[in-house]
Design an enzyme around this catalytic site. Sequence first.
Site: not given
Ligand code: GTP
Ligand code: SPV
Ligand code: MN
Length: 600
Positions: A69, A504-505, A218, A285, A209, A260-264, A377, A266, A238
Amino acid sequence: MTQNPRLNRWIEEIKTLCEPDALVLCDGSPEEYNRMMTALTDAGVAKPLNPGLRPNSYLVRSDPADVARVESRTFICSAQEADAGPTNHWADPDQMRSTLTDLFKGCMRGRTMYVIPFSMGPVGSPIAHIGVEISDSPYVVASMHIMTRVGRAVLAELGTDGAFVPCLHSVGQPIPDGATSAPWPCNPENLYVAHFPETREIWSFGSGYGGNALLGKKCFALRIASAMARQEGWLAEHMLILKLTNAAGEYRYVAGAFPSACGKTNLAMLVPSIPGWTVETVGDDICWMKFGEDGQLYAINPEAGFFGVAPGTGMDTNPNAMAALHGNCIFTNVAETEDGDIWWEGMTPEPPARLTDWLGNPWTPDSGTPAAHPNARFTVSAAQCPAIADEWEDLKGVPISAILFGGRRASVVPLVNEAKDWAQGTFFGSIVASEKTAAAAGKIGELRRDPMAMLPFCGYNMADYWQHWINIGQTPGAKLPKIFYVNWFRKDDSGGFVWPGFGENARVLEWVFERCLGRAEAIDTPIGRLPTLTGINFANLDLTDDAISTLLKVDVGGWLAEIPLIEAYYESFGEKVPDALWEQLASLKQRLLASAEHSA
Ligand code: GTP
Ligand code: SPV
Ligand code: MN
């Protein structure tokens, strides 16, 4: 061409503007999906993976300049600049319309214009909304098939006079007569992702993309929907949505906002480390919540698929995602193995000896560069996730008992902290800060405020959005979820994560669950309600007492140092910041000062 005159007029208008060679009204069928993937394969941008290993799946390599983005080119075009607020890029709607009209003129020459009717949310749900994306990208069409509900059922639901959000998209690269298309056409120099919240329209030009191009996600489900939600008294967030069941079979639904990319993804697919507990996925998401007649907030996942971060996803971290990816997937910007399968960092403990990287170059573990792009992705249907909850497509949604806010914080913020009420929870959401990730173009690792994980996604003034949250909390008869601030990303002095995270969360979710049922203890602290030192089950974790106290301590000095930063942040919004939040901040400061004095 459809039964909806407004839609027909819009299609005609865009066709005249963009001058495509052909026009297709998408029906959402598997045949249509296959036609798109064949076209992408013929164009040299998609590659079918080894059908014995990854059936009906493709690897797509984007242009290296079009991988995430682009927040700097994302605009909120409200009549008044103050309605976009200081955290959004504002543009005058008339000027933006004129700029974009010039860019879109003839932009689909040599290409096919696809009209994609889609529903965000199960078709017919009172919480769902309809959009129509016009795009010249077959990759977008195929991705929308997976990520949303596309086709005839949507047009039937739309009827003759139903409302839809028009979402116009072009990769911005017409094909000159006699020439062939670039494999991944895009136009980064003229990139615009523009939103018109007052007329509920989206115009996106120049990128193919993710969030720039799959406009249901989004652009619609967060930026436009957040503005709709404010007007109509609901929430577009979000957030992931999960169903948590304990060993006795009691269950609750939890939503969680993480940047974004902070664990949702997972957390939504987590396999609990606690025997007898299960987590099932409702969404990973985006979460739309409306009040039900019983006063609870009912949530749907407006999406139908996952566009998930590939790196870091492996059998040890997210086995449910790995199982979902067995076939029928699109992988974008991952690496390719010698036997025609995919790989990314974290998928296996050891990298393969030889790969082709996301750019198409030979790669070995000594290359010193990532094999997959950090924002590579996967795109996969939610129905393929083995942990998907039976009720994930329930038209009425699921009642939310708890909301989590979190971000990447190496220090200060404890593992979990419960707000004593909705107003304090809103305050927690408003002060979330997180280290930047690769999901957006820009510098990685920089700490920035990302309130409610909505910084890049709020379609109006962030301070008005906070007021909307406060107002939601004052809805008569509301039975509100409890709100928690969590942090999985605390680091020790050597830079390692203190908390093991992932499965473990569940230990934190257990405490949240028990708090919702009124069964776990909490201590009132200056910053909120924390578990007692034995309140969270830390058994068999290999955590030192030091680590546990780091995770659960109230860092009075650290918080006191944050106060002026939060004050300055609030001040940057001027008058609009709700009084309720200033009061929260003032009383937090007072409690911290009293505590510092007490221990001095
Ligand atoms: P978007 O799709 O961008 O909105 O991201 P998201 O919030 O769904 O993030 P996602 O769960 O894909 O996690 C992104 C990254 O964070 C990955 O590389 C994971 O491995 C890492 N991650 C997720 N959960 C944890 C956690 O509990 N601990 C740690 N250390 N890393 C984590
Ligand atoms: C984010 O960036 O929070 C995503 C990926 O979920 S994207 O669809 O590119 O916005
Ligand atoms: Mn997202």
